[in-house]
Write a protein that holds these residues in place. Structure first.
Motif, short mmCIF file in Angstrom:
data_model
loop_
_atom_site.label_atom_id
_atom_site.label_comp_id
_atom_site.label_asym_id
_atom_site.label_seq_id
_atom_site.Cartn_x
_atom_site.Cartn_y
_atom_site.Cartn_z
N THR A 33 -6.97 1.94 -11.25
CA THR A 33 -6.42 0.77 -10.73
C THR A 33 -7.62 -0.46 -11.27
O THR A 33 -8.53 -0.02 -11.94
CB THR A 33 -7.13 0.73 -9.22
OG1 THR A 33 -8.22 0.65 -8.99
CG2 THR A 33 -6.14 1.68 -8.44
N TYR A 34 -7.25 -1.59 -11.08
CA TYR A 34 -8.08 -2.65 -11.67
C TYR A 34 -9.46 -2.62 -10.93
O TYR A 34 -10.40 -3.13 -11.69
CB TYR A 34 -7.59 -4.13 -11.42
CG TYR A 34 -6.44 -4.48 -12.49
CD1 TYR A 34 -6.80 -4.59 -13.89
CD2 TYR A 34 -5.23 -4.71 -12.03
CE1 TYR A 34 -6.02 -5.32 -14.71
CE2 TYR A 34 -4.11 -5.11 -12.85
CZ TYR A 34 -4.56 -5.22 -14.37
OH TYR A 34 -3.58 -5.64 -15.36
N TYR A 35 -9.56 -2.35 -9.59
CA TYR A 35 -10.94 -2.04 -9.09
C TYR A 35 -11.80 -1.17 -9.96
O TYR A 35 -12.79 -1.38 -10.04
CB TYR A 35 -10.81 -1.43 -7.56
CG TYR A 35 -12.08 -1.21 -6.86
CD1 TYR A 35 -12.68 -2.51 -6.43
CD2 TYR A 35 -12.85 -0.19 -7.06
CE1 TYR A 35 -13.91 -2.22 -5.65
CE2 TYR A 35 -13.86 0.04 -6.68
CZ TYR A 35 -14.33 -0.87 -5.84
OH TYR A 35 -15.66 -0.87 -5.26
N ASN A 36 -11.10 0.20 -10.11
CA ASN A 36 -11.89 1.02 -11.31
C ASN A 36 -12.41 0.38 -12.31
O ASN A 36 -13.78 0.67 -12.79
CB ASN A 36 -11.16 2.05 -11.38
CG ASN A 36 -10.56 3.08 -10.17
OD1 ASN A 36 -9.61 2.80 -9.77
ND2 ASN A 36 -11.40 3.96 -9.88
N PRO A 73 -3.36 -0.70 -15.52
CA PRO A 73 -3.72 0.68 -14.98
C PRO A 73 -2.40 1.32 -14.67
O PRO A 73 -1.40 0.71 -14.45
CB PRO A 73 -4.61 -0.03 -13.88
CG PRO A 73 -4.26 -1.30 -13.80
CD PRO A 73 -3.64 -1.63 -14.84
N HIS A 75 -1.72 2.86 -11.89
CA HIS A 75 -1.44 3.10 -10.27
C HIS A 75 -2.08 1.56 -9.34
O HIS A 75 -2.72 1.83 -8.53
CB HIS A 75 -2.36 4.33 -9.57
CG HIS A 75 -1.59 5.50 -10.38
ND1 HIS A 75 -0.60 6.05 -9.90
CD2 HIS A 75 -2.32 6.33 -11.23
CE1 HIS A 75 -0.67 7.21 -10.58
NE2 HIS A 75 -1.54 7.28 -11.32
N ASP A 76 -1.64 0.60 -9.98
CA ASP A 76 -2.06 -0.60 -9.10
C ASP A 76 -0.93 -1.65 -9.24
O ASP A 76 -0.51 -2.27 -10.02
CB ASP A 76 -3.15 -1.40 -9.95
CG ASP A 76 -3.96 -2.16 -9.11
OD1 ASP A 76 -3.52 -2.74 -7.95
OD2 ASP A 76 -5.21 -2.25 -9.28
N ASN A 77 -0.42 -1.87 -7.89
CA ASN A 77 0.65 -2.93 -7.79
C ASN A 77 0.27 -4.23 -7.74
O ASN A 77 1.02 -5.21 -7.84
CB ASN A 77 1.21 -2.47 -6.20
CG ASN A 77 2.24 -1.50 -6.18
OD1 ASN A 77 2.48 -1.09 -7.30
ND2 ASN A 77 2.39 -0.52 -5.12
N ILE A 78 -1.25 -4.71 -7.81
CA ILE A 78 -1.62 -5.85 -8.33
C ILE A 78 -0.95 -6.39 -9.38
O ILE A 78 -0.89 -7.44 -9.62
CB ILE A 78 -3.02 -6.05 -8.06
CG1 ILE A 78 -3.77 -5.59 -6.66
CG2 ILE A 78 -3.69 -7.03 -8.86
CD1 ILE A 78 -5.25 -5.53 -6.94
#
Length: 94
Positions: A33-36, A73, A75-78
């Motif tokens: 994800t973008y968080y990662n 990424p 797995h990121d729907n953002i």
């Protein structure tokens, strides 16, 4: 150009694509994800063989693009709110 990533799976790879002035990385599972990516947090140990390598791969990816939004990424729907929508579930990465 293909790079060996973080060993999410054996010899997991990510791809750098040059598109006009932009350089885009399709990170797949090398960035969940973008968080990662934004916080340099590894995937959990059950999702990668090498947490240190996971972070190092993200650091390397950041040096290859002008903006981290161009690291896509796996797995990121953002993703669907960061880029212009063409139609349902299709975006233009620019």
């Amino acid at each position: 150009m293909a790079y060996t990533g973080s060993r999410h799976t054996f010899d997991s790879q990510y791809v750098l694509i040059k598109s006009n002035a932009d350089k885009i990385i399709i990170a797949s599972d090398n960035v969940f994800t973008y968080y990662n990516l934004e916080h340099l947090k590894s995937a959990p140990t059950h999702a990668t063989f090498n947490t240190e390598g996971y972070v190092n791969a993200m650091i390397r990816m950041k040096t290859l693009v002008s903006d981290i939004k161009f690291i896509i990424p796996g797995h990121d729907n953002i993703l669907f709110s960061r880029f212009p929508k063409i139609s349902e579930n299709i975006i233009r990465i620019k």
